[in-house]
Design a protein around this motif. Structure first.
Motif, PDB file in Angstrom:
ATOM      1  N   ALA A 158       0.830  -1.204   0.000  1.00 54.70           N
ATOM      2  CA  ALA A 158       0.000   0.000   0.000  1.00 54.70           C
ATOM      3  C   ALA A 158       0.864   1.254   0.000  1.00 54.70           C
ATOM      4  O   ALA A 158       0.587   2.219  -0.722  1.00 54.70           O
ATOM      5  N   ALA A 159       1.939   1.233   0.812  1.00 53.23           N
ATOM      6  CA  ALA A 159       2.813   2.400   0.887  1.00 53.23           C
ATOM      7  C   ALA A 159       3.554   2.626  -0.420  1.00 53.23           C
ATOM      8  O   ALA A 159       3.662   3.766  -0.896  1.00 53.23           O
ATOM      9  N   MET A 160       4.058   1.546  -1.024  1.00 52.34           N
ATOM     10  CA  MET A 160       4.825   1.694  -2.260  1.00 52.34           C
ATOM     11  C   MET A 160       3.956   2.152  -3.428  1.00 52.34           C
ATOM     12  O   MET A 160       4.386   2.957  -4.250  1.00 52.34           O
ATOM     13  N   LEU A 161       2.732   1.622  -3.496  1.00 52.83           N
ATOM     14  CA  LEU A 161       1.844   1.974  -4.605  1.00 52.83           C
ATOM     15  C   LEU A 161       0.975   3.182  -4.290  1.00 52.83           C
ATOM     16  O   LEU A 161       0.240   3.663  -5.156  1.00 52.83           O
ATOM     17  N   GLU A 162       1.063   3.642  -3.017  1.00 53.42           N
ATOM     18  CA  GLU A 162       0.296   4.817  -2.573  1.00 53.42           C
ATOM     19  C   GLU A 162      -1.200   4.609  -2.780  1.00 53.42           C
ATOM     20  O   GLU A 162      -1.900   5.450  -3.352  1.00 53.42           O
ATOM     21  N   ILE A 163      -1.684   3.445  -2.309  1.00 53.65           N
ATOM     22  CA  ILE A 163      -3.104   3.114  -2.364  1.00 53.65           C
ATOM     23  C   ILE A 163      -3.511   2.561  -0.996  1.00 53.65           C
ATOM     24  O   ILE A 163      -2.665   2.117  -0.229  1.00 53.65           O
ATOM     25  N   PRO A 164      -4.815   2.586  -0.676  1.00 57.30           N
ATOM     26  CA  PRO A 164      -5.270   2.045   0.616  1.00 57.30           C
ATOM     27  C   PRO A 164      -5.042   0.538   0.695  1.00 57.30           C
ATOM     28  O   PRO A 164      -5.044  -0.158  -0.326  1.00 57.30           O
ATOM     29  N   ILE A 165      -4.887   0.039   1.933  1.00 56.51           N
ATOM     30  CA  ILE A 165      -4.708  -1.400   2.125  1.00 56.51           C
ATOM     31  C   ILE A 165      -5.910  -2.169   1.590  1.00 56.51           C
ATOM     32  O   ILE A 165      -5.761  -3.249   1.007  1.00 56.51           O
ATOM     33  N   GLY A 166      -7.101  -1.607   1.757  1.00 60.77           N
ATOM     34  CA  GLY A 166      -8.303  -2.268   1.245  1.00 60.77           C
ATOM     35  C   GLY A 166      -8.246  -2.467  -0.264  1.00 60.77           C
ATOM     36  O   GLY A 166      -8.723  -3.482  -0.787  1.00 60.77           O
ATOM     37  N   THR A 167      -7.663  -1.495  -0.957  1.00 59.68           N
ATOM     38  CA  THR A 167      -7.516  -1.609  -2.412  1.00 59.68           C
ATOM     39  C   THR A 167      -6.527  -2.711  -2.762  1.00 59.68           C
ATOM     40  O   THR A 167      -6.730  -3.469  -3.720  1.00 59.68           O
ATOM     41  N   VAL A 168      -5.454  -2.804  -1.980  1.00 57.57           N
ATOM     42  CA  VAL A 168      -4.486  -3.886  -2.189  1.00 57.57           C
ATOM     43  C   VAL A 168      -5.180  -5.232  -2.059  1.00 57.57           C
ATOM     44  O   VAL A 168      -5.023  -6.120  -2.906  1.00 57.57           O
ATOM     45  N   ARG A 169      -5.964  -5.392  -0.996  1.00 62.15           N
ATOM     46  CA  ARG A 169      -6.643  -6.665  -0.744  1.00 62.15           C
ATOM     47  C   ARG A 169      -7.635  -7.004  -1.854  1.00 62.15           C
ATOM     48  O   ARG A 169      -7.707  -8.153  -2.307  1.00 62.15           O
ATOM     49  N   SER A 170      -8.402  -6.034  -2.294  1.00 65.09           N
ATOM     50  CA  SER A 170      -9.413  -6.310  -3.318  1.00 65.09           C
ATOM     51  C   SER A 170      -8.751  -6.622  -4.663  1.00 65.09           C
ATOM     52  O   SER A 170      -9.190  -7.532  -5.382  1.00 65.09           O
ATOM     53  N   ARG A 171      -7.678  -5.890  -4.992  1.00 69.90           N
ATOM     54  CA  ARG A 171      -6.976  -6.177  -6.240  1.00 69.90           C
ATOM     55  C   ARG A 171      -6.348  -7.569  -6.201  1.00 69.90           C
ATOM     56  O   ARG A 171      -6.370  -8.310  -7.194  1.00 69.90           O
ATOM     57  N   LEU A 172      -5.792  -7.908  -5.052  1.00 72.70           N
ATOM     58  CA  LEU A 172      -5.155  -9.216  -4.918  1.00 72.70           C
ATOM     59  C   LEU A 172      -6.181 -10.333  -5.039  1.00 72.70           C
ATOM     60  O   LEU A 172      -5.936 -11.354  -5.695  1.00 72.70           O
ATOM     61  N   HIS A 173      -7.339 -10.146  -4.432  1.00 70.68           N
ATOM     62  CA  HIS A 173      -8.382 -11.169  -4.511  1.00 70.68           C
ATOM     63  C   HIS A 173      -8.833 -11.368  -5.958  1.00 70.68           C
ATOM     64  O   HIS A 173      -8.948 -12.511  -6.428  1.00 70.68           O
ATOM     65  N   ARG A 174      -9.083 -10.264  -6.659  1.00 68.48           N
ATOM     66  CA  ARG A 174      -9.537 -10.378  -8.048  1.00 68.48           C
ATOM     67  C   ARG A 174      -8.447 -10.999  -8.918  1.00 68.48           C
ATOM     68  O   ARG A 174      -8.732 -11.816  -9.799  1.00 68.48           O
ATOM     69  N   ALA A 175      -7.192 -10.612  -8.669  1.00 60.83           N
ATOM     70  CA  ALA A 175      -6.087 -11.153  -9.464  1.00 60.83           C
ATOM     71  C   ALA A 175      -5.924 -12.652  -9.222  1.00 60.83           C
ATOM     72  O   ALA A 175      -5.696 -13.423 -10.167  1.00 60.83           O
ATOM     73  N   ARG A 176      -6.039 -13.074  -7.970  1.00 62.15           N
ATOM     74  CA  ARG A 176      -5.923 -14.506  -7.658  1.00 62.15           C
ATOM     75  C   ARG A 176      -7.023 -15.308  -8.343  1.00 62.15           C
ATOM     76  O   ARG A 176      -6.778 -16.394  -8.878  1.00 62.15           O
ATOM     77  N   CYS A 177      -8.243 -14.778  -8.322  1.00 61.40           N
ATOM     78  CA  CYS A 177      -9.354 -15.473  -8.969  1.00 61.40           C
ATOM     79  C   CYS A 177      -9.126 -15.587 -10.471  1.00 61.40           C
ATOM     80  O   CYS A 177      -9.387 -16.641 -11.076  1.00 61.40           O
ATOM     81  N   GLU A 178      -8.633 -14.513 -11.074  1.00 63.04           N
ATOM     82  CA  GLU A 178      -8.367 -14.544 -12.510  1.00 63.04           C
ATOM     83  C   GLU A 178      -7.240 -15.514 -12.840  1.00 63.04           C
ATOM     84  O   GLU A 178      -7.309 -16.263 -13.824  1.00 63.04           O
TER      85      GLU A 178
END
Length: 201
Positions: A158-178
């Motif tokens: 989150a710190a490196m990409l300058e996005i909220p932790i929640g966004t990290v989690r949601s992106r990771l979940h969608r990426a894993r599913c894909e």
């Protein structure tokens, strides 16, 4: 002298005019950083060019590095941001773990080293995984590479990409599913391997 202290000494020497000291830092970290950039770009030539650009940019901005983080963390962030900007061997053998929740990436069962086809099978598996990574949107690919391959914590990503932790989690979940859908054959193959290993004497 610890690696951190040694890095600081090299940076101080470089700032004092000894540019060879920066070359030591490049040598120390380029091989560690290359797999990340390759996974983000999917192209070996582009990854090598981007890696050079990242170290060049770090050299030019060395006066902005104040030691709040490790030098590797700083150069890692520069390289990842370059890879995501559109400028565009220690590799683990991987499997996608099929369960009711998400599809996480974890070490797979190694094919027996005595099997002469093992290197080819690993290379094919790596190619399939890289192709699946390449098919992800860049922002989704980034969180997968940083979390699953490089082992970063959610807070660090989150710190490196300058996005909220929640966004990290949601992106990771969608990426894993894909990834799970794109690598269905590997998921099924690994499930069979695990099943057969449980039944072997």
């Amino acid at each position: 002298m610890s690696g951190c202290d040694d890095d600081k000494s090299l940076i101080d020497a470089c700032r004092a005019g000894n540019t060879e000291a920066f070359g030591v830092l490049v040598t120390r970290y380029q091989d560690r950083l290359y797999p990340t950039i390759f996974r983000l770009t999917g192209c070996a030539d582009e990854a090598r060019d981007l890696l050079q650009d990242a170290f060049l940019r770090a050299f030019e901005k060395l006066d902005r590095f104040h030691g709040e983080s490790l030098f590797y963390t700083w150069i890692y962030r520069i390289a990842v941001n370059l890879a995501l900007s559109g400028r565009r061997r220690r590799r683990p053998v991987l499997r996608l773990n099929r369960d009711s929740g998400s599809a996480s990436i974890e070490p797979a069962y190694d094919v027996a080293e005595s099997d002469p086809s093992a290197p080819l099978q690993r290379a094919e598996r790596d190619r399939m995984i890289q192709d699946a990574l390449n098919a992800l949107a860049a922002d989704h690919r980034a969180v997968v590479v940083m979390k699953e391959f490089d082992g970063l914590q959610y807070e660090e990503i989150a710190a490196m990409l300058e996005i909220p932790i929640g966004t990290v989690r949601s992106r990771l979940h969608r990426a894993r599913c894909e990834l799970r859908d794109r690598l269905r054959s590997l998921v099924d193959e690994d499930a069979q391997l695990r099943q057969s290993s449980h039944h072997s004497p």
